[in-house]
Structure formats: C-alpha cells, structure tokens
Design an enzyme around this catalytic site. Structure first.
Site, PDB file in Angstrom:
ATOM      1  CG  HIS A 193      -1.867  -2.307  -9.230  1.00 25.67           C
ATOM      2  ND1 HIS A 193      -2.747  -1.421  -8.643  1.00 25.67           N
ATOM      3  CD2 HIS A 193      -0.927  -2.564  -8.302  1.00 25.67           C
ATOM      4  CE1 HIS A 193      -2.338  -1.150  -7.405  1.00 25.67           C
ATOM      5  NE2 HIS A 193      -1.233  -1.834  -7.184  1.00 25.67           N
ATOM      6  CD  GLU A 227      -6.887   1.045  -2.660  1.00 21.15           C
ATOM      7  OE1 GLU A 227      -6.244   0.170  -2.026  1.00 21.15           O
ATOM      8  OE2 GLU A 227      -6.882   2.241  -2.350  1.00 21.15           O
ATOM      9  CB  CYS A 255      -4.870   3.472  -5.031  1.00 23.15           C
ATOM     10  SG  CYS A 255      -4.015   1.869  -4.990  1.00 23.15           S
ATOM     11  CB  CYS A 273      -0.924   0.005   1.218  1.00 24.40           C
ATOM     12  SG  CYS A 273      -1.971   1.488   1.283  1.00 24.40           S
ATOM     13  N   GLY A 333      -1.473   1.991  -6.915  1.00 22.88           N
ATOM     14  CA  GLY A 333      -2.234   2.118  -8.158  1.00 22.88           C
ATOM     15  C   GLY A 333      -1.715   3.249  -9.025  1.00 22.88           C
TER      16      GLY A 333
END
Length: 288
Positions: free
Chosen positions: A173, A222, A231, A87, A234
């Site tokens: 992702h 997410e 994110c 994260c 991301g």
C-alpha cells in the site's frame, strides 16, 4: 459426486457460489472444501466480469487447511485474474461464509493466505474482527524501492513529487495525505502510482483525509481492480500511516465510500485489528 458439484451436459460443470460484500466491496466466494474446484486466472476473470459473469471486485476461495495449526487456506483473485496476498474486507466475508455454510462451528478461526496467517472472529453484534497481523515497513519486504525505512517518502509521478507512506499489510500500500477525499485525483493519480516503477509488484493507492484524532476519510484505488467502495487492508494501511505520523489516536474509525471500519493498533511490532460488517447477498450456481 456431492450435490455442490454436478455434471451438466456431460463436460460442463455447475459450481456453487455465494455473492457477498463488505461495505460495498463485493466478492464471489467459492467453497473449495466441499467442491472439487481449482480456480484459474481465466476463470477468475470470467466470474468477476460484470457483463459476462457474476460480477465482483475479487474472487475468494476457501480451501482445506495445508497445516494442522490452521482452519482453512484462503486465496484471493483480483478482477484482472491476478492472485494477491491479502484482502481485509474479503477476510471478514470469509469468516461469515464458513460460519453460515457450517464449514466450522468455531466463532474464531485461523486462515492462511499465500504469505501470512490471520485470525478472524465473529462478534456477538455480528460484526467481524480480523487480526491483520503486524504491519511491515521495511522497503524490500513491501516491496518498495528505497534506500532506508521512513515514515513517508517523496515519490515522483508525472513530473511532480508527492509525499506518501509505504506499508505492507500482507499486500503493498501507498498512502497519500489529501485535504479532501472528494476532490482527490483518485482516478488520475491512482493508476500512475499503482504501476509506479518503485513498486515492483504494483501497489494499492490510498487517499487519506484527517478529520480529527479519531476519524479519517479514505478512498482507495485497488491494484488490479480500480477504485472500490471500500478496502479493508487499505483502511488498515491508512490508519497505520496516520498513527506513525502521530496524526490520530491508536483506535480510529475509517470512513470509506461504502461505510465505516474500526481500526486498532498499539504501535510498531504489534498486530493490528480491524472490525466491520460482512453481508451475504445471494447464492447461486454457474456453469464452468
């Protein structure tokens, strides 16, 4: 027993926590260095509940190092209780947390997630830079079901084919190029791609709009959370997808709903760097 962790009515315990956010992506951060805490999936779900708990997108747990070459272990639980690998916004908050709580005197630290070591640095402007490591494109390492590595893949969803990039930033992702993030079907297509059969561990879904060579717009659905204001991993994955397709330069600004992140990447085999803010909201104690 130290003051961070006290008995309450015999068996119930008070746990100290900090609420933080990175561009609106919000976290409950738990110090398991000075507290004797073990976070479970059920505890994470309760803490993350916006009606029955504190409320957040993810739970971040900072633990003593398991290796002499790192400063801390770093664990991440999604709102649904699932433990995940990475994260980016949380990593920036973690750096701010350990510095503010005086768990370290360093401005640069190394933390270990469940599958990689990342470096965090608090800059003189109080922004936090994260060495997110080297992006991964090999399908079996993402993991993603494909016969060979490619910059983009055709993925069939609900009878329609979408062209998308598949990348791991320590977590999986998929990134779709859209004309306008404001009208992109984030909450319709996001859940279908998150649980798509070609992603065995599920996937975070990015909807990316190219603004110019230095800027992109992004919305992210997410895994285990839903759409968030930002994110970090991301943003990194979207930047890499755009750079590999030569749509943008090697340093860009990613505009998310919650704010902006700067991403720098010099190409395959090189580490990626993300820079952005991390903010403490409040501190408290909760019965567990």
């Amino acid at each position: 027993m130290n003051s961070f962790y006290q008995r309450y009515n015999g068996s119930t315990m008070l746990m100290k926590f900090t609420k933080m956010h990175g561009l609106g992506n919000d976290f409950v951060v738990i110090d398991a260095v000075t507290q004797n805490i073990r976070v479970t999936a059920s505890m994470a779900r309760r803490l993350a509940s916006r009606t029955l708990g504190i409320g957040c997108d993810q739970i971040l747990v900072i633990e003593p190092p398991s290796d002499p070459n790192i400063d801390f272990n770093y664990r991440i639980f999604n709102r649904d209780g699932g433990e995940v690998e990475q994260c980016g916004n949380g990593a920036r908050c973690l750096a701010r947390f350990v510095k503010d709580r005086r768990l370290t005197g360093k401005s640069s630290i190394r933390v270990k997630t469940c599958n990689r070591v990342i470096e965090l640095r608090i800059n003189t402007d109080n922004l936090v830079s994260v060495d997110m490591g080297i992006p991964v494109f090999t399908p079996e390492e993402i993991p993603f079901k494909a016969n060979q590595t490619a910059a983009v893949y055709d993925i069939d969803v609900a009878g329609r084919s979408y062209e998308a990039a598949a990348i791991s930033m320590g977590n999986p992702h998929v990134v779709l190029l859209v004309d306008d993030v404001q009208t992109a079907p984030v909450n319709e297509l996001g859940p279908l791609l998150e649980c798509h059969e070609r992603f065995p561990d599920r996937v975070n879904v990015g909807f990316m709009q190219i603004v110019d060579r230095q800027h992109i717009n992004l919305r992210v659905f997410e895994r285990g959370v839903g759409e968030t204001a930002a994110c970090g991993s991301g943003a990194c994955a979207a930047a890499v997808a755009a750079m590999r397709q030569e749509l943008v330069d090697s340093e860009i600004t990613t505009h998310l709903t919650g704010g902006d992140l700067t991403i720098q990447w010099q190409g395959e085999g090189q580490a990626l760097f993300m820079t952005g803010p991390a903010v403490s909201v409040f501190h408290g104690r909760i019965k567990i």
